[in-house]
Design a protein around this motif. Structure first.
Motif, PDB file in Angstrom:
ATOM      1  N   ILE A 238     -22.938  27.303 -16.054  1.00  0.00           N
ATOM      2  CA  ILE A 238     -22.669  26.336 -15.295  1.00  0.00           C
ATOM      3  C   ILE A 238     -23.280  25.110 -15.376  1.00  0.00           C
ATOM      4  CG2 ILE A 238     -22.529  25.681 -12.539  1.00  0.00           C
ATOM      5  CD1 ILE A 238     -22.288  28.411 -11.997  1.00  0.00           C
ATOM      6  N   GLU A 239     -24.536  25.084 -15.738  1.00  0.00           N
ATOM      7  CA  GLU A 239     -25.155  23.697 -16.102  1.00  0.00           C
ATOM      8  C   GLU A 239     -24.671  23.327 -17.583  1.00  0.00           C
ATOM      9  OE1 GLU A 239     -29.508  24.693 -16.144  1.00  0.00           O
ATOM     10  OE2 GLU A 239     -29.443  24.537 -13.868  1.00  0.00           O
ATOM     11  N   LEU A 240     -24.235  24.266 -18.424  1.00  0.00           N
ATOM     12  CA  LEU A 240     -23.502  23.874 -19.638  1.00  0.00           C
ATOM     13  C   LEU A 240     -22.399  22.918 -19.384  1.00  0.00           C
ATOM     14  CD1 LEU A 240     -23.524  24.027 -22.723  1.00  0.00           C
ATOM     15  CD2 LEU A 240     -22.371  25.965 -22.537  1.00  0.00           C
ATOM     16  N   MET A 241     -21.666  23.337 -18.450  1.00  0.00           N
ATOM     17  CA  MET A 241     -20.505  22.628 -18.063  1.00  0.00           C
ATOM     18  C   MET A 241     -20.808  21.156 -17.436  1.00  0.00           C
ATOM     19  SD  MET A 241     -17.967  23.737 -19.208  1.00  0.00           S
ATOM     20  CE  MET A 241     -16.660  23.134 -18.389  1.00  0.00           C
TER      21      MET A 241
ATOM     22  N   GLY B 131     -29.899  28.503 -26.603  1.00  0.00           N
ATOM     23  CA  GLY B 131     -29.188  28.619 -25.554  1.00  0.00           C
ATOM     24  C   GLY B 131     -27.513  28.625 -25.797  1.00  0.00           C
ATOM     25  N   TRP B 132     -26.933  28.702 -24.590  1.00  0.00           N
ATOM     26  CA  TRP B 132     -25.460  28.885 -24.473  1.00  0.00           C
ATOM     27  C   TRP B 132     -24.686  27.539 -25.206  1.00  0.00           C
ATOM     28  CZ3 TRP B 132     -22.413  33.111 -24.139  1.00  0.00           C
ATOM     29  CH2 TRP B 132     -23.168  34.273 -23.437  1.00  0.00           C
ATOM     30  N   ARG B 133     -23.881  27.633 -25.946  1.00  0.00           N
ATOM     31  CA  ARG B 133     -23.120  26.458 -26.377  1.00  0.00           C
ATOM     32  C   ARG B 133     -21.531  26.671 -26.403  1.00  0.00           C
ATOM     33  NH1 ARG B 133     -27.606  25.021 -25.809  1.00  0.00           N
ATOM     34  NH2 ARG B 133     -28.823  23.782 -27.303  1.00  0.00           N
ATOM     35  N   LEU B 134     -20.857  25.592 -26.212  1.00  0.00           N
ATOM     36  CA  LEU B 134     -19.422  25.716 -26.212  1.00  0.00           C
ATOM     37  C   LEU B 134     -18.682  25.621 -27.691  1.00  0.00           C
ATOM     38  CD1 LEU B 134     -18.474  23.196 -23.379  1.00  0.00           C
ATOM     39  CD2 LEU B 134     -18.330  25.496 -23.257  1.00  0.00           C
TER      40      LEU B 134
END
Length: 153
Positions: A11-14, A128-131
């Motif tokens: 969610i923070e990524l978005m 971390g997460w990446r799009l």
């Protein structure tokens, strides 16, 4: 990492994704948001077919794509996230507002509005997460002529 922690990070990524345009941070944030290569599908807005590009090439285009706008505001809500190991899908609602200068508006409307959905994919990286994929499906637009040719949301 726990599923809850993953969901919070996604969610923070978005949020960081929206901040790229809204804060006009085209240098630091992209590497915190995107994988090394990203598939972009803004065909419902700009009519170009989906494309996969290296992140460094996309970063060169971002600033130019948002140059026509004096301000933007992207509200991304209603996140539906599915996690499968080191991959995730993110579905979210978006309301993206883009304001142009008075000169560009020419006495007419000064805001391009795009409403719709994101259907994105993310990958877990050592950082971390990446799009890895961003798809915007516009369900409504107002004043789509304002940005000029080939905008990127």
């Amino acid at each position: 990492m726990s599923t809850l922690a993953d969901r919070i990070e996604l969610i923070e990524l978005m949020g960081r994704y929206a901040d790229i345009a809204d804060l006009k941070d085209f240098t630091r944030l992209p590497s915190l948001v995107y994988s090394d290569s990203v598939t972009l599908d803004f065909s419902s807005v700009i009519g170009l077919p989906p494309m996969t590009v290296p992140l460094d090439e996309y970063v060169k285009v971002l600033g130019q794509a948002f140059a026509p706008f004096s301000a933007t505001h992207h509200t991304v809500t209603g996140h539906v996230i599915e996690i499968d190991g080191d991959r995730a899908t993110l579905h979210a609602h978006v309301r993206a507002e883009h304001w142009v200068t008075e000169e560009r508006a020419g006495g007419g409307p000064d805001r391009w509005l795009v409403v719709g959905f994101y259907d994105n994919e993310a990958v877990r990286t050592p950082h971390g997460w990446r799009l890895s994929s961003v798809k915007l499906t516009a369900t409504h637009q107002e004043n789509a002529h304002l940005p000029g040719p080939t905008p990127v949301i």
